[in-house]
Design a protein around this motif. Structure first.
Motif, PDB file in Angstrom:
ATOM      1  N   LEU B 306       0.804  -1.221   0.000  1.00 34.53           N
ATOM      2  CA  LEU B 306       0.000   0.000   0.000  1.00 34.53           C
ATOM      3  C   LEU B 306       0.836   1.271   0.000  1.00 34.53           C
ATOM      4  O   LEU B 306       0.305   2.370   0.038  1.00 34.53           O
ATOM      5  N   THR B 307       2.164   1.120  -0.039  1.00 31.14           N
ATOM      6  CA  THR B 307       3.009   2.290   0.208  1.00 31.14           C
ATOM      7  C   THR B 307       2.934   3.358  -0.881  1.00 31.14           C
ATOM      8  O   THR B 307       3.465   4.440  -0.700  1.00 31.14           O
ATOM      9  N   ALA B 308       2.272   3.059  -1.995  1.00 33.55           N
ATOM     10  CA  ALA B 308       2.092   4.123  -2.989  1.00 33.55           C
ATOM     11  C   ALA B 308       1.060   5.137  -2.509  1.00 33.55           C
ATOM     12  O   ALA B 308       1.070   6.285  -2.928  1.00 33.55           O
ATOM     13  N   TRP B 309       0.167   4.707  -1.619  1.00 37.43           N
ATOM     14  CA  TRP B 309      -0.920   5.600  -1.179  1.00 37.43           C
ATOM     15  C   TRP B 309      -0.827   5.987   0.290  1.00 37.43           C
ATOM     16  O   TRP B 309      -1.267   7.043   0.678  1.00 37.43           O
ATOM     17  N   LEU B 310      -0.308   5.062   1.097  1.00 40.10           N
ATOM     18  CA  LEU B 310      -0.285   5.305   2.535  1.00 40.10           C
ATOM     19  C   LEU B 310       1.082   4.960   3.085  1.00 40.10           C
ATOM     20  O   LEU B 310       1.804   4.156   2.503  1.00 40.10           O
ATOM     21  N   GLY B 311       1.421   5.554   4.231  1.00 36.92           N
ATOM     22  CA  GLY B 311       2.661   5.158   4.866  1.00 36.92           C
ATOM     23  C   GLY B 311       3.551   6.309   5.275  1.00 36.92           C
ATOM     24  O   GLY B 311       4.145   6.274   6.335  1.00 36.92           O
ATOM     25  N   ASN B 312       3.657   7.352   4.440  1.00 38.96           N
ATOM     26  CA  ASN B 312       4.467   8.467   4.926  1.00 38.96           C
ATOM     27  C   ASN B 312       3.604   9.398   5.779  1.00 38.96           C
ATOM     28  O   ASN B 312       2.376   9.288   5.807  1.00 38.96           O
ATOM     29  N   GLU B 313       4.258  10.336   6.467  1.00 32.37           N
ATOM     30  CA  GLU B 313       3.535  11.190   7.418  1.00 32.37           C
ATOM     31  C   GLU B 313       2.404  11.953   6.744  1.00 32.37           C
ATOM     32  O   GLU B 313       1.337  12.142   7.318  1.00 32.37           O
ATOM     33  N   LEU B 314       2.668  12.403   5.522  1.00 30.36           N
ATOM     34  CA  LEU B 314       1.690  13.227   4.828  1.00 30.36           C
ATOM     35  C   LEU B 314       0.450  12.409   4.505  1.00 30.36           C
ATOM     36  O   LEU B 314      -0.676  12.795   4.794  1.00 30.36           O
ATOM     37  N   GLN B 315       0.677  11.256   3.872  1.00 25.54           N
ATOM     38  CA  GLN B 315      -0.442  10.434   3.449  1.00 25.54           C
ATOM     39  C   GLN B 315      -1.272   9.969   4.636  1.00 25.54           C
ATOM     40  O   GLN B 315      -2.507  10.016   4.610  1.00 25.54           O
ATOM     41  N   ASP B 316      -0.580   9.521   5.681  1.00 25.66           N
ATOM     42  CA  ASP B 316      -1.307   9.000   6.834  1.00 25.66           C
ATOM     43  C   ASP B 316      -2.156  10.080   7.487  1.00 25.66           C
ATOM     44  O   ASP B 316      -3.301   9.856   7.863  1.00 25.66           O
ATOM     45  N   ASP B 317      -1.572  11.273   7.588  1.00 21.91           N
ATOM     46  CA  ASP B 317      -2.311  12.353   8.228  1.00 21.91           C
ATOM     47  C   ASP B 317      -3.524  12.754   7.389  1.00 21.91           C
ATOM     48  O   ASP B 317      -4.621  12.946   7.910  1.00 21.91           O
ATOM     49  N   ALA B 318      -3.320  12.879   6.091  1.00 20.71           N
ATOM     50  CA  ALA B 318      -4.429  13.249   5.216  1.00 20.71           C
ATOM     51  C   ALA B 318      -5.524  12.185   5.272  1.00 20.71           C
ATOM     52  O   ALA B 318      -6.717  12.496   5.346  1.00 20.71           O
ATOM     53  N   PHE B 319      -5.113  10.938   5.254  1.00 28.69           N
ATOM     54  CA  PHE B 319      -6.058   9.818   5.274  1.00 28.69           C
ATOM     55  C   PHE B 319      -6.847   9.799   6.590  1.00 28.69           C
ATOM     56  O   PHE B 319      -8.073   9.648   6.596  1.00 28.69           O
ATOM     57  N   ASP B 320      -6.126   9.972   7.702  1.00 23.85           N
ATOM     58  CA  ASP B 320      -6.801  10.014   9.008  1.00 23.85           C
ATOM     59  C   ASP B 320      -7.796  11.163   9.071  1.00 23.85           C
ATOM     60  O   ASP B 320      -8.921  11.001   9.537  1.00 23.85           O
ATOM     61  N   ASN B 321      -7.353  12.318   8.609  1.00 20.98           N
ATOM     62  CA  ASN B 321      -8.241  13.478   8.631  1.00 20.98           C
ATOM     63  C   ASN B 321      -9.488  13.245   7.795  1.00 20.98           C
ATOM     64  O   ASN B 321     -10.587  13.605   8.188  1.00 20.98           O
ATOM     65  N   LEU B 322      -9.288  12.656   6.617  1.00 20.30           N
ATOM     66  CA  LEU B 322     -10.425  12.410   5.732  1.00 20.30           C
ATOM     67  C   LEU B 322     -11.463  11.525   6.424  1.00 20.30           C
ATOM     68  O   LEU B 322     -12.636  11.868   6.509  1.00 20.30           O
ATOM     69  N   TYR B 323     -11.029  10.383   6.939  1.00 25.02           N
ATOM     70  CA  TYR B 323     -12.013   9.437   7.469  1.00 25.02           C
ATOM     71  C   TYR B 323     -12.505   9.798   8.870  1.00 25.02           C
ATOM     72  O   TYR B 323     -13.477   9.236   9.345  1.00 25.02           O
ATOM     73  N   SER B 324     -11.832  10.785   9.504  1.00 29.45           N
ATOM     74  CA  SER B 324     -12.375  11.244  10.787  1.00 29.45           C
ATOM     75  C   SER B 324     -13.683  12.008  10.560  1.00 29.45           C
ATOM     76  O   SER B 324     -14.435  12.266  11.490  1.00 29.45           O
TER      77      SER B 324
END
Lengths: 423, 450
Positions: B306-324
């Protein structure tokens, strides 16, 4: 007067300061010949002595320049000298200049290369060429005092002094220690030191800088004077910006480099957001630490309350101030720092680091040590949440800054001139 | 007889415009209409229309012996409807031959399967409805975004009634096993799992025009020889690839169309393979074993994770924010908000924020409209911040009837600038507000989080 930038072609606070000072001096009846190396202009040295009136008339903030220009002649000298340029500013300068003259971009790139770390032969050449021109000008134009701003124009000042035997004032807006920390460039340091030694008077923008000049350059304190910078009074600006969110906005504006302390701003933002969700932070500017800041913000998980606005200039800066509730300048090292004054002018309460020159002149500003994140976040939280505090800062801060007039600074400069003019 | 199973992924994201800090709270149009339109027109002319024509001709020529399958994301279908309706028609013509299977997926090509089951199910349902309306068929095989799969995702697909799912034949999952068999889900063995043969797929999708590749030029004869070289006991060769391979990633000049035109003929004359669609494969063959995939895999990059979409600080934070924001969105019936909610979930937005630039950097760069992952992140978060502000203006936990309360407040929004007459997202029957009791529960949950 020798400077190297003048509005609207400015890259930082220096051009603004020169402009304010020149205007202030003009009010006190001082006639000025202002010489700048032409940043994007013609290479032909013959064209160096052309007075280019169309350039000087460009006005940025609704001012009538005409009355000042009666006293000022404005020269451009062919040169590819570009001082103090961060790659980001450089990018925007390039795009600006490419509109005007495409053929010159090669020279500009050369200049960039020099400033990106290696100070090669070309820079020596440029500085000495500028000095050469200065000596010619000194012969052609009658004058009483020579005034040189920052290190690139010191050789020009020295050359002019040698030619005309008139007293030399050098104006220190920043020293090599402010720009490079402890890893100074010896070449620059030597020029600075030589200029300071030869000068009859040295003007520093703050006592902080004055101490550096005295201690690090070994200059006799008796000829070093502090004249604080001021800020243009813009009156009530008609720039408006709709604030699209309910949260209070805390702003950082400046180059995102080590010197400006952006990392302390991010850490403080994190602390504040733990306590209070109704705050939003914005970092405007670019620089070599920007990407690290973006990552840090992601890592801390605060990116829904921490935005990046990129490099702003002109009206956008004022638009940002109109929606800001707190302005923070956590500089690690700042000889003066005009931007907090600009924020206060727009009635924005400011927090500044004790390590900035501007801290010497401001009463209505919260001052913290740049490294003290707890104090910084306390101050932000207080200004955001306690109406009494922010109201007071808004009101008196505006008054205070309105009283910081260039006329007053210019008067001090004039007095210094008078003390050394040989009649 | 052994089977070749062709599957093509058709997807276009709604690209986001340069969204400035000053826009937050003031401007609610997030999409780069010009880029979306021009890219869609370009790809339609270079790839979708000519390739569809080619496939149609092949089906006409070989009767029902030539069979293929597609999954077309909802965001792609929406953009076809907006910018290139003729592409929809050409797909409809293909489906009407009976030789083309359409697979199910999430509406916005999202990563919701990794985070929010309810949203995942909603999106699959929405996509199903869209497929049914446009093509009159009901998908029975599921293909998750970018072939992302794990045992858990397979279980969810089985629960939704799908009989098979497609994923990558990742080496670290297969070990010594071959992708050329049918497998089944480790939790629910009823769900068949088709694994991509990435060597033979990528020979076409990535290497076809690469002159540095020792096998260049790839001819149909050579390719069929490789197919024949596969051990006779192995039953299925799954060739999964981006549809944009034809004409867009591999330009027409490379001969990719000619390759495809001649492939069926040579397959029929020189091999014992037939063409089947995924559901036919699932019906005809028996699974040889369960396949264990405890952690999600995908078809992206060297790592197949999944590291193309998730895994670095930016992606994880954006993803968390989105689904929150998911819980709040559940209580909203504003079609504009729901549409943006879906479009913002598209996996491409996270792909742009990827910071690994090694062997797969070229592929990433090719698809990336941003200069750097940092810019992508800043832009995305500015938009998400605006979205959250709108959401909070509409969200009102104390009211039971959201509609009456929100009408007043939403009037500050400018009307949406993109109009999608056909989009499933805007159809009233798809906007469901939870019942009172569930509502209260969600409101409590959100309050507790604070």
């Amino acid at each position: 007067m020798f400077g190297w930038e003048f509005p609207p072609h400015i890259t930082g606070g220096l051009g603004t300061a020169c402009y304010g000072l020149v205007k202030g001096l003009a009010k006190h009846g001082v006639d000025i010949v202002f010489i700048v190396p032409r940043l994007f202009g013609d290479e032909d040295s013959r064209s160096a002595f052309l007075l280019n009136a169309s350039d000087v008339e460009i006005n940025e903030r609704n001012f009538s320049y005409e009355e000042y220009w009666k006293h000022i002649s404005y020269y451009e000298i062919g040169s590819n000298l570009i001082p103090y340029v961060t790659p980001e500013d450089f990018k925007s300068m390039i795009s600006e200049s490419s509109l005007k003259s495409k053929s010159k971009s090669e020279n500009i790139f050369k200049a960039k290369y020099k400033f990106s770390g290696k100070y090669g032969n070309d820079l020596y050449e440029e500085v000495s060429r500028y000095a050469l021109v200065a000596s010619v000008l000194a012969k052609e134009h009658r004058h009483d005092v020579i005034h040189a701003h920052d290190w690139l124009t010191y050789p020009a000042g020295i050359a002019a002094k040698k030619m005309s035997k008139k007293p030399l004032v050098i104006h220190v807006h920043a020293t090599e220690f402010d720009r490079s920390g402890e890893n100074i460039n010896q070449f620059v340091y030597d020029i600075e030191k030589k200029g300071m030694e030869i000068a009859d008077r040295i003007i520093t923008v703050s006592n902080l800088t004055r101490n550096i000049v005295i201690e690090r350059y070994g200059i006799n304190p008796d000829k070093v004077f502090t004249v604080h910078n001021a800020v243009e009074n813009i009156g009530d600006s008609n720039i408006s910006q709709n604030k699209g969110f309910p949260e209070k906005l805390v702003t950082f504006l400046g180059r995102v480099t080590f010197q400006k302390g952006p990392d302390y701003f991010v850490e403080a933002a994190y602390k504040v957001l733990q306590k209070d969700e109704n705050v939003r932070f914005v970092m405007a500017g670019s620089g070599d630490m920007l990407y690290r800041m973006v990552r840090r913000v992601g890592k801390l998980g605060i990116s829904n309350r921490f935005q990046f606005a990129g490099f702003l200039k002109g009206e956008d800066v004022e638009r940002l101030f109109t929606i800001s509730d707190v302005y923070v300048m956590p500089s690690v090292s700042e000889p003066f720092g005009i931007s907090p004054l600009e924020a206060m002018r727009s009635s924005v309460p400011v927090i500044i680091s004790k390590q900035s020159g501007v801290a010497e002149v401001l009463k209505y500003a919260i001052k913290v040590d740049f490294w003290d994140i707890d104090a910084l976040s306390d101050a932000i939280y207080g200004l955001v949440n306690y109406q009494g505090l922010s109201k007071m800062f808004r009101k008196y801060g505006r008054e205070e800054v309105d009283n910081l007039k260039w006329e007053n600074s210019a008067l001090n400069v004039k007095k210094i001139y008078e003390s050394i003019i040989v009649h | 007889m052994r089977a070749i199973c062709f599957y093509f992924q058709v997807h276009q994201p709604f690209r986001l415009r340069r969204y400035r800090f000053f826009d937050i709270g003031n401007n609610h149009n997030y999409y780069d209409d010009f880029a979306n339109r021009s890219i869609m027109k370009k790809v339609a002319n270079k790839c979708y229309l000519p390739t569809n024509q080619l496939m149609y001709e092949l089906i006409q020529e070989y009767g029902d012996r030539f069979r293929i399958s597609y999954s077309i994301s909802g965001t792609a279908l929406d953009q076809f409807e907006m910018y290139a309706p003729e592409v929809i028609e050409s797909f409809q013509r293909l489906v009407s031959t009976g030789c083309v299977e359409i697979l199910a997926e999430t509406y916005s090509h999202s990563l919701s399967s990794l985070r929010n089951k309810e949203e995942f199910v909603n999106q699959v349902t929405l996509h199903n409805k869209k497929i049914e309306r446009l093509f009159g068929v009901k998908p029975t095989v599921f293909r998750n975004t970018e072939l992302i799969y794990s045992d858990g995702i397979g279980e969810m697909a089985a629960e939704m009634g799908f009989k098979a799912i497609l994923t990558e034949g990742a080496k670290h999952i297969l070990g010594w096993k071959s992708p050329n068999f049918l497998y089944c889900n480790a939790i629910n063995p009823k769900l068949k799992v088709l694994l991509k043969n990435f060597t033979l797929s990528d020979d076409i999708a990535f290497r076809f025009s690469n002159r540095g590749w020792p096998e260049w030029p790839l001819t149909t004869e050579k390719y069929v020889k490789w197919l024949n070289a596969i051990n006779q006991k192995q039953e299925i060769v799954n060739l999964f690839m981006d549809y944009e391979t034809f004409g867009e990633h591999q330009w027409a000049e490379t001969g990719i169309f000619d390759f495809m035109r001649h492939l069926p003929k040579v397959v029929f004359s020189d091999s014992n393979f037939q063409f089947l669609t995924p559901s036919e494969v699932a019906d005809i063959f028996d699974p040889v074993a369960p396949i264990h995939v405890p952690y999600p895999i995908s078809w992206a990059d060297e790592e197949r994770d999944l590291t193309a979409w998730l895994g670095n600080e930016l992606q994880d934070d954006a993803f968390d924010n989105l689904y929150s924001l998911a819980d709040k969105v559940r209580l909203i019936d504003n079609p504009d908000i729901l549409r943006d909610w879906r479009y913002l979930q598209t996996s491409d937005h996270f792909y742009y924020q990827c910071t690994k630039w090694f062997s797969d950097g070229d592929v990433h760069k090719y698809f990336n409209p941003y200069d750097s992952p940092y810019e992508a992140f800043i832009n995305y978060m500015n938009i998400l911040s605006d979205f959250e502000i709108r959401l909070n203006q509409v969200y009102n936990p104390s009211s039971d009837n959201i509609l009456t309360k929100t009408k007043k407040k939403t009037s500050v929004f400018k009307p949406s600038t993109i109009i999608q007459p056909g989009s499933e997202l805007l159809m009233p029957e798809n906007v469901v507000v939870p019942k009172k009791a569930i509502r209260k529960k969600i409101v409590k949950k959100i309050a507790r989080k604070k």
